[in-house]
Scaffold this motif. Structure first.
Motif: not given
Ligand SMILES: [Zn+2]
Length: 291
Positions: A262-267
């Motif tokens: 989720e963090q990778r996608m978010g950034w």
């Protein structure tokens, strides 16, 4: 993200559509790109090519990039796709961060000698800060293509290049140091460096989809959120991206947690939607979840 079939990737300079600052071109300056195929034959004498700091090119085979002319070539042929992607990255970052010299990409099979020492294909794609080259092993790329197939495979390969080029930019901004100084934990510098590289890949991709070729046609098909989700998850599942550094004469691969999916996608999406690398200041964010 695939190239439009008729897009011109072979000649002339492109300009970014819709005004705005920051140019991005695909096509100019073929000479600036080194996309070498380095093959270390198994069973051979590795000593012959393990001497220097620079990757050995005595048995390297330069890919004939002159044959890459259209988007259709880039969609069909992985070498053309890497060429067009590297040109796009190089032109984007030359404008967005002029103090960084262009990076070179080395495609290898089996093993390769690098400024960071010897690497086998088990390492996965990585960036070596010492010689400032991006190393990509062909088996990894074939695995990605096999998993996703067609367009999905293409974008995941482009994303990997964009992420590694992000580490190259971090080598110039100084952000890479944060990964060594603070290497552990979910809010660590190491995780922040990885998430920033994802955001940088997104900023490039956001610009690339607005870029026109020398004939005024858009270079790339737009990306859907589903395209991005599948490419990022496949790339992180298949590969364990790492940055290598030379320590005491030995190669020490440092493999870090990259943050959650989720963090990778978010950034990535923060970079993609803003198309602005200034939105990628993960290192100073109060939380890695502030994307
Ligand atoms: Zn990385």
């Amino acid at each position: 993200m695939t190239f439009r079939e008729n897009a011109n990737i072979g000649a002339g300079r492109a300009s970014r559509g819709g005004g705005g600052s920051g140019g991005l071109a695909v096509g100019g300056g073929l000479g600036a790109l080194v996309l070498a195929l380095v093959v270390m034959l198994l069973g051979g004498d590795p000593g012959a090519i393990l001497g220097g700091q620079e990757p050995t090119t005595s048995n390297a085979q330069n890919v004939d990039l002159a044959e890459c002319r259209t988007g259709a070539d880039a969609n069909e042929n992985i070498d053309c796709r890497m060429k067009a992607t590297m040109l796009s990255l190089e032109d984007y970052w030359t404008a967005a961060y002029p103090s960084a010299q262009p990076a070179d990409a080395i495609l290898f099979s089996g093993g390769v000698n690098t400024g960071c020492g010897q690497a086998s294909s088990a390492v996965g794609p990585f960036y070596c800060p010492v010689d400032r080259h991006i190393y990509l092993d062909t088996a990894f790329f074939q695995q990605l293509e096999g998993q996703l197939g067609g367009d999905g495979g293409s974008f995941s390969q482009m994303y990997v290049l964009g992420h590694e080029y992000g580490h190259h930019i971090q080598n110039y901004t100084g952000a890479l140091k944060a990964s060594q100084q603070d290497a552990q934990g979910p809010e660590s510098g190491a995780v922040r460096v990885e998430l920033q590289a994802d955001c940088f890949a997104g900023a490039w991709a956001g610009n690339a989809t607005q870029t026109k070729d020398a004939d005024g046609n858009l270079l790339l098909e737009p990306l859907s959120r589903e395209d991005i989700e599948s490419a990022l998850s496949a790339a992180s599942a298949v590969g364990d991206d790492s940055i290598q550094e030379k320590m005491q004469g030995q190669v020490t691969p440092h493999t870090w947690t990259h943050g959650s999916s989720e963090q990778r996608m978010g950034w990535f999406m923060r970079g993609y939607e803003s198309a602005d690398p200034n939105q990628c200041d993960v290192l100073n964010a109060s939380s890695v979840n502030d994307y």
